[in-house]
Design a protein around this motif. Structure first.
Motif, PDB file in Angstrom:
ATOM      1  N   ASP A  81       8.373   9.567   6.058  1.00 26.51           N
ATOM      2  CA  ASP A  81       8.344   8.122   6.265  1.00 26.51           C
ATOM      3  C   ASP A  81       6.888   7.661   6.310  1.00 26.51           C
ATOM      4  O   ASP A  81       6.132   8.063   7.198  1.00 26.51           O
ATOM      5  CB  ASP A  81       9.041   7.753   7.564  1.00 26.51           C
ATOM      6  N   TYR A  82       6.491   6.827   5.359  1.00 26.82           N
ATOM      7  CA  TYR A  82       5.089   6.427   5.213  1.00 26.82           C
ATOM      8  C   TYR A  82       4.506   5.816   6.478  1.00 26.82           C
ATOM      9  O   TYR A  82       3.342   6.025   6.800  1.00 26.82           O
ATOM     10  CB  TYR A  82       4.878   5.489   4.017  1.00 26.82           C
ATOM     11  N   ALA A  83       5.290   5.065   7.223  1.00 24.24           N
ATOM     12  CA  ALA A  83       4.755   4.376   8.404  1.00 24.24           C
ATOM     13  C   ALA A  83       4.155   5.356   9.413  1.00 24.24           C
ATOM     14  O   ALA A  83       3.154   5.036  10.070  1.00 24.24           O
ATOM     15  CB  ALA A  83       5.843   3.533   9.066  1.00 24.24           C
TER      16      ALA A  83
ATOM     17  N   GLY B 121       4.804  -0.304   0.670  1.00 25.24           N
ATOM     18  CA  GLY B 121       5.226   0.036   2.025  1.00 25.24           C
ATOM     19  C   GLY B 121       4.043   0.333   2.927  1.00 25.24           C
ATOM     20  O   GLY B 121       3.975  -0.124   4.069  1.00 25.24           O
ATOM     21  N   ALA B 122       3.096   1.097   2.400  1.00 23.35           N
ATOM     22  CA  ALA B 122       1.892   1.420   3.169  1.00 23.35           C
ATOM     23  C   ALA B 122       1.119   0.143   3.499  1.00 23.35           C
ATOM     24  O   ALA B 122       0.672  -0.055   4.630  1.00 23.35           O
ATOM     25  CB  ALA B 122       1.023   2.397   2.384  1.00 23.35           C
ATOM     26  N   ASN B 123       0.972  -0.721   2.515  1.00 16.16           N
ATOM     27  CA  ASN B 123       0.231  -1.967   2.704  1.00 16.16           C
ATOM     28  C   ASN B 123       0.900  -2.861   3.746  1.00 16.16           C
ATOM     29  O   ASN B 123       0.235  -3.408   4.627  1.00 16.16           O
ATOM     30  CB  ASN B 123       0.115  -2.699   1.360  1.00 16.16           C
ATOM     31  N   MET B 124       2.215  -3.020   3.661  1.00 18.12           N
ATOM     32  CA  MET B 124       2.946  -3.837   4.634  1.00 18.12           C
ATOM     33  C   MET B 124       2.785  -3.287   6.043  1.00 18.12           C
ATOM     34  O   MET B 124       2.595  -4.047   6.999  1.00 18.12           O
ATOM     35  CB  MET B 124       4.420  -3.899   4.269  1.00 18.12           C
TER      36      MET B 124
ATOM     37  N   LYS C  37       0.472  -5.029   9.610  1.00 18.63           N
ATOM     38  CA  LYS C  37       1.080  -5.424  10.885  1.00 18.63           C
ATOM     39  C   LYS C  37       0.044  -5.395  12.011  1.00 18.63           C
ATOM     40  O   LYS C  37       0.261  -5.968  13.071  1.00 18.63           O
ATOM     41  CB  LYS C  37       2.259  -4.511  11.248  1.00 18.63           C
ATOM     42  N   HIS C  38      -1.070  -4.742  11.779  1.00 15.23           N
ATOM     43  CA  HIS C  38      -2.130  -4.635  12.790  1.00 15.23           C
ATOM     44  C   HIS C  38      -3.047  -5.856  12.683  1.00 15.23           C
ATOM     45  O   HIS C  38      -3.482  -6.223  11.598  1.00 15.23           O
ATOM     46  CB  HIS C  38      -2.915  -3.339  12.590  1.00 15.23           C
TER      47      HIS C  38
ATOM     48  N   ARG D 183      -6.996  -5.948   7.320  1.00 14.97           N
ATOM     49  CA  ARG D 183      -6.790  -6.687   6.082  1.00 14.97           C
ATOM     50  C   ARG D 183      -6.671  -5.642   4.980  1.00 14.97           C
ATOM     51  O   ARG D 183      -7.658  -5.249   4.360  1.00 14.97           O
ATOM     52  CB  ARG D 183      -7.938  -7.668   5.819  1.00 14.97           C
ATOM     53  N   SER D 184      -5.450  -5.173   4.795  1.00 13.49           N
ATOM     54  CA  SER D 184      -5.187  -4.156   3.779  1.00 13.49           C
ATOM     55  C   SER D 184      -4.872  -4.831   2.458  1.00 13.49           C
ATOM     56  O   SER D 184      -4.133  -5.812   2.408  1.00 13.49           O
ATOM     57  CB  SER D 184      -3.998  -3.290   4.223  1.00 13.49           C
ATOM     58  N   ALA D 185      -5.456  -4.295   1.391  1.00 15.63           N
ATOM     59  CA  ALA D 185      -5.269  -4.875   0.058  1.00 15.63           C
ATOM     60  C   ALA D 185      -4.646  -3.848  -0.873  1.00 15.63           C
ATOM     61  O   ALA D 185      -5.156  -2.735  -1.011  1.00 15.63           O
ATOM     62  CB  ALA D 185      -6.604  -5.333  -0.506  1.00 15.63           C
ATOM     63  N   LEU D 186      -3.544  -4.228  -1.504  1.00 16.45           N
ATOM     64  CA  LEU D 186      -2.899  -3.400  -2.514  1.00 16.45           C
ATOM     65  C   LEU D 186      -3.640  -3.610  -3.827  1.00 16.45           C
ATOM     66  O   LEU D 186      -3.666  -4.713  -4.369  1.00 16.45           O
ATOM     67  CB  LEU D 186      -1.425  -3.798  -2.652  1.00 16.45           C
TER      68      LEU D 186
END
Length: 144
Positions: A41-43, A70-73, A77-78, A82-85
């Motif tokens: 599970d990636y999370a 999924g990783a980006n989403m 959440k944090h 600022r995560s960018a796909l």
């Protein structure tokens, strides 16, 4: 510079290539990802990267899963992330220049390994432009 990296089973091969690439350039890399191709599970592997970035234990994060979505989403959440796909170096540069992205999310199934290493270099070597972009970034977090 400290980099935290996380991946699921689809990103294991790329994670190892990225880690080796960064360490050869003198970066310190904290590996939170799976080292196997067995389904996970990636999370479970992305939250620790986002926590390091959020708590300033890492300068940047790099996360890898099959689509990168999924990783980006999960990372986004944090509150201080600022995560960018990104799927090419041009998008990667804009993510840093305009969005001050602090985590790079990579879609392993839709990028080539050489392309990914270029994206990593662009991500880590591109400066945030600030100015008008800072106003936009200031509006991203929600206050509860």
């Amino acid at each position: 510079m400290n980099i935290s990296i996380g991946n699921d089973h689809a990103g294991t091969e790329y994670k190892f290539a990225i880690k080796e690439h960064l360490e050869s350039k003198g970066f310190t890399v904290k590996n939170y990802g799976t080292d196997s191709s067995n389904s996970v599970d990636y999370a479970d592997f992305i939250h620790p990267v986002a926590e390091d970035v959020e708590n300033k234990k890492a300068d940047f994060g790099i996360i890898v899963c099959g689509s990168g979505n999924g990783a980006n989403m999960t990372a986004n959440k944090h509150q201080k992330v600022r995560s960018a796909l990104c799927w090419n170096k041009e998008i990667t540069a804009l993510a840093r220049e305009h969005n001050n992205a602090n985590i790079l999310s990579i879609p392993a199934r839709y990028t080539a390994k050489e392309q990914v290493l270029e994206m990593v270099d662009v991500f880590l070597n591109t400066e945030f432009e600030g100015g008008r972009h800072q106003n936009r970034i200031d509006k991203i977090p929600l206050s509860c």
